[in-house]
Design a protein around this motif. Structure first.
Motif, short mmCIF file in Angstrom:
data_model
loop_
_atom_site.label_atom_id
_atom_site.label_comp_id
_atom_site.label_asym_id
_atom_site.label_seq_id
_atom_site.Cartn_x
_atom_site.Cartn_y
_atom_site.Cartn_z
N ASN A 107 -17.78 62.41 -18.70
CA ASN A 107 -18.17 62.24 -19.82
C ASN A 107 -18.22 61.00 -20.69
O ASN A 107 -18.40 61.04 -21.91
N HIS A 108 -17.91 59.92 -20.04
CA HIS A 108 -18.00 58.56 -20.71
C HIS A 108 -16.78 58.14 -21.66
O HIS A 108 -16.94 57.35 -22.34
N GLN A 109 -15.70 59.07 -21.33
CA GLN A 109 -14.52 58.70 -22.28
C GLN A 109 -14.06 57.55 -21.82
O GLN A 109 -13.63 57.34 -20.74
N SER A 110 -13.63 56.62 -22.81
CA SER A 110 -13.00 55.39 -22.30
C SER A 110 -11.44 55.63 -22.47
O SER A 110 -10.96 56.31 -23.29
N ILE A 111 -10.87 55.37 -21.28
CA ILE A 111 -9.25 55.66 -21.23
C ILE A 111 -8.57 54.42 -20.68
O ILE A 111 -8.92 53.70 -19.61
N LEU A 112 -7.54 54.42 -21.33
CA LEU A 112 -6.29 53.42 -20.58
C LEU A 112 -5.12 54.43 -20.01
O LEU A 112 -4.66 55.28 -20.80
N LEU A 113 -4.71 54.22 -18.80
CA LEU A 113 -4.01 55.25 -18.29
C LEU A 113 -2.76 54.41 -17.56
O LEU A 113 -2.94 53.64 -16.99
N ILE A 114 -1.74 54.97 -17.82
CA ILE A 114 -0.45 54.66 -17.18
C ILE A 114 -0.08 55.67 -16.25
O ILE A 114 0.00 56.77 -16.77
N ASP A 115 0.13 55.33 -15.00
CA ASP A 115 0.81 56.50 -14.25
C ASP A 115 1.46 55.74 -12.89
O ASP A 115 1.26 54.44 -12.62
N LYS A 116 2.32 56.50 -12.27
CA LYS A 116 3.00 55.89 -11.00
C LYS A 116 2.03 56.33 -9.85
O LYS A 116 2.76 55.85 -8.74
N HIS A 117 1.25 57.02 -9.79
CA HIS A 117 0.64 57.81 -8.46
C HIS A 117 -0.44 56.78 -8.30
O HIS A 117 -1.61 57.16 -8.62
N LEU A 118 -0.34 55.88 -7.40
CA LEU A 118 -1.33 54.74 -7.12
C LEU A 118 -2.50 55.52 -6.68
O LEU A 118 -3.79 54.88 -6.78
N ASP A 119 -2.30 56.41 -5.68
CA ASP A 119 -3.51 57.01 -5.03
C ASP A 119 -4.45 57.87 -6.04
O ASP A 119 -5.87 57.25 -5.85
N SER A 120 -3.93 58.40 -6.92
CA SER A 120 -4.91 59.03 -7.83
C SER A 120 -5.48 57.83 -8.69
O SER A 120 -6.65 57.95 -9.18
N LEU A 121 -4.56 56.76 -9.09
CA LEU A 121 -5.04 55.78 -10.15
C LEU A 121 -6.40 55.00 -9.35
O LEU A 121 -7.48 54.56 -9.99
N LEU A 122 -6.30 54.75 -7.99
CA LEU A 122 -7.34 53.87 -7.36
C LEU A 122 -8.46 54.89 -7.29
O LEU A 122 -9.50 54.37 -7.43
N ARG A 123 -8.36 56.08 -7.12
CA ARG A 123 -9.47 57.14 -7.08
C ARG A 123 -10.30 57.14 -8.64
O ARG A 123 -11.48 56.92 -8.79
N ILE A 124 -9.53 57.31 -9.51
CA ILE A 124 -10.16 57.39 -10.83
C ILE A 124 -10.20 55.91 -11.68
O ILE A 124 -11.10 56.47 -12.56
N GLY A 125 -9.60 55.08 -11.42
CA GLY A 125 -9.60 53.97 -12.20
C GLY A 125 -10.84 53.20 -11.75
O GLY A 125 -10.98 52.88 -10.70
N ASP A 126 -11.33 52.32 -12.79
CA ASP A 126 -12.40 51.48 -12.42
C ASP A 126 -11.58 49.88 -12.07
O ASP A 126 -12.00 49.35 -11.15
N ARG A 127 -10.78 49.76 -13.19
CA ARG A 127 -10.09 48.43 -13.06
C ARG A 127 -8.63 48.61 -13.47
O ARG A 127 -8.15 49.56 -13.97
N HIS A 128 -7.83 47.72 -12.88
CA HIS A 128 -6.43 47.84 -13.09
C HIS A 128 -5.81 46.57 -13.36
O HIS A 128 -6.14 45.45 -13.12
N TYR A 129 -4.47 46.62 -14.14
CA TYR A 129 -3.80 45.50 -14.52
C TYR A 129 -2.50 45.72 -14.04
O TYR A 129 -1.87 46.79 -14.34
N ILE A 130 -1.84 44.67 -13.14
CA ILE A 130 -0.41 44.95 -12.89
C ILE A 130 0.38 44.33 -13.98
O ILE A 130 0.07 43.14 -14.10
N VAL A 131 1.56 44.94 -14.49
CA VAL A 131 2.30 44.23 -15.45
C VAL A 131 3.74 44.09 -14.71
O VAL A 131 4.18 45.06 -14.14
N GLU A 132 4.13 43.02 -15.03
CA GLU A 132 5.49 42.45 -14.37
C GLU A 132 6.48 41.65 -15.41
O GLU A 132 5.89 40.61 -15.75
N LYS A 133 7.12 42.31 -15.85
CA LYS A 133 8.21 41.52 -16.91
C LYS A 133 7.57 40.92 -17.99
O LYS A 133 7.52 39.79 -18.57
N GLY A 134 6.46 41.77 -18.72
CA GLY A 134 6.14 41.36 -19.74
C GLY A 134 4.54 40.60 -19.61
O GLY A 134 4.34 39.92 -20.74
N TYR A 135 4.27 40.16 -18.36
CA TYR A 135 3.21 39.39 -18.09
C TYR A 135 2.17 40.26 -17.28
O TYR A 135 2.55 41.24 -16.69
N VAL A 136 0.98 39.81 -17.60
CA VAL A 136 -0.21 40.63 -16.48
C VAL A 136 0.00 39.60 -15.26
O VAL A 136 -0.52 38.29 -15.52
#
Ligand SMILES: Nc1ncnc2c1ncn2[C@@H]1O[C@H](COP(=O)(O)OP(=O)(O)OP(=O)(O)O)[C@@H](O)[C@H]1O
Ligand SMILES: [Mg+2]
Length: 235
Positions: free
Chosen positions: A184-213
């Motif tokens: 339904n074209h909802q814009s979403i910012l998603l945090i989760d630990k299940h990479l498989d699902s995130l790869l399926r549903i996410g368009d783009r991804h940011y990896i955060v490490e110690k306060g940096y992208v």
């Protein structure tokens, strides 16, 4: 113009710096994820967007308007909805009351969310409508937390650990509902630990490490880079 643009934000808890310059962008209708191990700054980033943490430096623009350090209620009224880590539903209100308590349509969106629509998205909630929020299961509370955020008719939905601690079956139900929102074209910012699902549903991804992208890219790039996954996500 992106719906959300986070520019080089830094944030502190007391003297301790948690974010060292986070930049992310979300386009209308995109599902974007924040990845990274525990304590890396994902929740602090989402809380900064929502106005619950005040960034010391950097800027946040929503629909082109600067919202940096706005109080949370103003960010909510502008059209950002949060289902927070840990759910934080109102334990003494019924499921129905939880959905209505903070509902609004300040931006007068067409076809606003109703209790019936939330129940259709999360059928498990319907028989629980009159039960107190504190007495339903963890999975139902998670559905309720997302439903409550939807009842604020957000243009951007922030989901922090929407499947944490849930059984695979319940997780699948939540992912299915998030997919419907995406359709339904909802814009979403998603945090989760299940990479498989995130790869399926996410368009783009940011990896955060110690306060940096430390990395950003699309699902295809991340899926094919095992080294990256091992280094920053621990898979
Ligand atoms: N209320 C707080 N007071 C002090 N320090 C905090 C607070 N909340 C978070 N921190 C610290 O800020 C850093 C980032 O935490 P944050 O909660 O943003 O991480 P996260 O990536 O969401 O982690 P998780 O995957 O465990 O949810 C961590 O070092 C954490 O200990
Ligand atoms: Mg977190």
């Amino acid at each position: 113009m992106p719906i959300l643009s986070v520019n080089n934000i830094e944030a502190f808890y007391g003297q301790t710096q948690a974010l060292f310059g986070i930049s992310i962008q979300i386009n209308q209708g995109e599902v974007v994820t924040l990845l990274g191990r525990n304590g890396m700054g994902k929740t602090t980033t989402i809380r900064s967007i929502m106005g619950l943490v005040k960034p010391a430096n950097g800027s946040i623009h929503f629909e082109g308007k600067e919202i940096t350090r706005w109080p949370a209620y103003r960010v909510a009224n502008a059209g950002v909805g949060l289902a927070p880590e840990g759910r934080h539903i109102f334990p003494n209100l019924s499921v129905m009351e939880n959905l209505i308590a903070t509902a609004h349509n300040k931006n007068e969106l067409d076809n606003p969310w109703t209790v019936d629509k939330v129940m259709a998205l999360f059928p498990a909630l319907e028989p629980r409508a009159k039960i107190k929020g504190g007495r339903i299961s963890g999975g139902e509370q998670q559905m309720l937390s997302i439903g409550r955020a939807l009842m604020t008719n957000p243009k951007l939905l922030l989901l922090d650990e929407a499947t944490e601690g849930l059984s695979p079956l319940l997780r699948a139900q939540i992912w299915e509902s998030i997919s419907q929102l995406k359709d339904n074209h909802q814009s979403i910012l998603l945090i989760d630990k299940h990479l498989d699902s995130l790869l399926r549903i996410g368009d783009r991804h940011y990896i955060v490490e110690k306060g940096y992208v430390v990395w950003s890219g699309d699902s295809e790039e991340l899926r094919s880079d095992q080294k990256l996954q091992q280094r920053y996500i621990g898979i």
